[in-house]
Design a protein around this motif. Structure first.
Motif, short mmCIF file in Angstrom:
data_model
loop_
_atom_site.label_atom_id
_atom_site.label_comp_id
_atom_site.label_asym_id
_atom_site.label_seq_id
_atom_site.Cartn_x
_atom_site.Cartn_y
_atom_site.Cartn_z
N ARG B 138 1.15 -0.84 -0.21
CA ARG B 138 0.18 -0.53 -0.39
C ARG B 138 0.47 1.25 -0.50
NH1 ARG B 138 -4.33 -0.15 2.75
NH2 ARG B 138 -4.52 2.39 1.33
N LEU B 139 1.87 1.06 0.74
CA LEU B 139 2.30 2.23 1.26
C LEU B 139 3.76 2.64 -0.07
CD1 LEU B 139 3.81 4.53 3.09
CD2 LEU B 139 5.27 3.40 3.86
N LEU B 140 4.08 1.50 -0.75
CA LEU B 140 4.74 1.89 -2.43
C LEU B 140 3.81 2.38 -3.04
CD1 LEU B 140 6.51 -1.45 -2.41
CD2 LEU B 140 7.68 0.55 -2.89
N ALA B 141 2.27 2.08 -2.99
CA ALA B 141 1.53 2.33 -3.78
C ALA B 141 1.11 3.51 -3.55
CB ALA B 141 0.01 1.35 -4.15
N GLY B 143 3.19 6.26 -1.89
CA GLY B 143 4.10 6.89 -2.47
C GLY B 143 4.83 6.71 -3.24
#
Lengths: 243, 243
Positions: B138-141, B143
DNA sequence: CGTGCACTTGACAGCTGTCAATGCCGGTGG
DNA sequence: CCACCGGCATTGACAGCTGTCAAGTGCACG
């Protein structure tokens, strides 16, 4: 010189057996890596954890489009590599942000702890949940904050983590991460991280040295970040009995 | 009619004792909530988990500046509320996205499982780590992706989760979340979510109905999202022995 | 002294946020 | 049966934050 598991002691006072088990887990041979080295790549088979003895390390994920993001900043005493134990191949890479020393923990040893010491197993489980909350705060900062607020949140987070060993809040602390590292952590771009550092400095919230930073107004920084202080559960009544 | 713990069965074939323990955990009285109701607020004392029997629910965090973010979309069979067991007061609220039925799991019961069934305790630990990996993606998506890529990642994620019960990929599926819910999930704003839905539709990647969606080209959507497929660890050799 | 890395600064573009108006639909009440 | 209403989705215009590119500075190191 042994590095304590501060995290578990925060949840409950450890029994002698539990302390011994942790000593044993982290008592294996040490390995050294130079700044920038990979401790573990993505897509590697998973059969171990890592215990960070000294130095700073970064857990890092990447996207097919080339984007990468630092997901966790590890300080001495941290366990690294746990998230991938649910997977055939590791989802996250681990890199040395400074020169580091680590200790390898075979997963079989962890299983042994779960079998012998249920209460310690529960503390491991709680620590994993705490990590989720930390990442959740990251996601809030990334998705619902400005770049400046997210940077403030990072500084507050580091401040709190560096505080814990001796309970003296070092409002001045060593920050061995490059702006590129921080950009990858915040999901921003290097240039903008520099702008935000300068903005916080111009507002009198921080001052900077070479690879170090001073928080001039912790409370105003915390308010800016918007992240509430989290109080850890301590000696919960429902923990498994001591052995 | 009992809802299975698909997640644990994915890691290992459960023994009879383990299956019974899970039955017992999730066998308590059911509670119903209407769409929009709070199942648990933030900042509540933590003494229980929740098992989602039917309907969809959302785990939601909030920021001091008023920003809120949906952190996890729960489908039937999910355990909810675990992240806060490390805290004195819950960090995340839980809300009913549709009408739902839940079952309360007192934490003492969970401790009991950890004491009696070490292997099952390890599976709980692995599931917690899997949740971290999901949040990391989620964080990759959030950020490192554009809004369109992040929306594609969400659709792929739901597609894979809805696939698991019967292994038939329903490229057409019910999506009971409002665009406001999805905006809070992606860290975007309602209007932009609408734009991105329309963009995916115009590119022939999806088609939409009332509260439902069809993925017209799953592989192209996955490539757009940039998130690799994760293969779960299965019957790892280092698991604690069966009891 | 030359090289390379990290950081800084400036200009500009683009994605996303923001605001406002409109339309659609289902539910409610007369 | 019809009018009204609220929630939700859509559209357009515009602003602002952040990304992108490029050049320049300073410092560490060989």
């Amino acid at each position: 010189m042994s590095v304590p598991f501060n995290r578990f002691a925060a949840f409950a006072d450890l029994t002698v057996a539990e302390q011994q088990a942790l000593q044993e887990l982290t008592g294996g041979p040490r390995f050294s890596y130079a700044r920038g080295d990979a401790i573990r790549f993505e897509q590697e088979p998973v059969d171990r954890l890592y215990f960070l003895v000294s130095g700073w390390a970064l857990t890092c994920g990447s996207l097919a489009n080339g984007g990468r993001q630092n997901l966790k900043i590890h300080l001495p005493g941290d366990i690294m590599g746990a998230p991938s134990i649910a997977l055939e191949r590791s989802a996250e890479g681990i890199f040395a942000a400074t020169d580091v020393t680590v200790c390898v923990i075979p997963l079989a040893k962890l299983s042994n702890v779960f079998t012998r010491l249920p209460r310690l197993a529960m503390l491991f489980f709680m620590a994993a949940q705490e990590e989720w909350v930390i990442l959740m705060d990251r996601l809030l900062a990334a998705g619902r904050s400005s770049a400046k607020e997210a940077l403030a949140a990072l500084l507050i987070y580091l401040h709190e983590r560096l505080l814990s060993p001796d309970k003296i809040p070092p409002s001045y602390f060593f920050l061995p991460l490059s702006q590129a590292d921080i950009a990858d952590y915040l999901g921003l771009h290097v240039v903008h991280v520099g702008r935000m550092f300068k903005a916080l400095e111009d507002e009198g919230l921080i001052s900077r040295d070479i690879r170090a930073v001073t928080l001039l107004d912790v409370e105003r920084l915390r308010a800016l970040s918007g992240i509430p202080a989290r109080l850890l559960s301590r000696c919960a009544s429902w923990l498994p009995p001591e052995i």
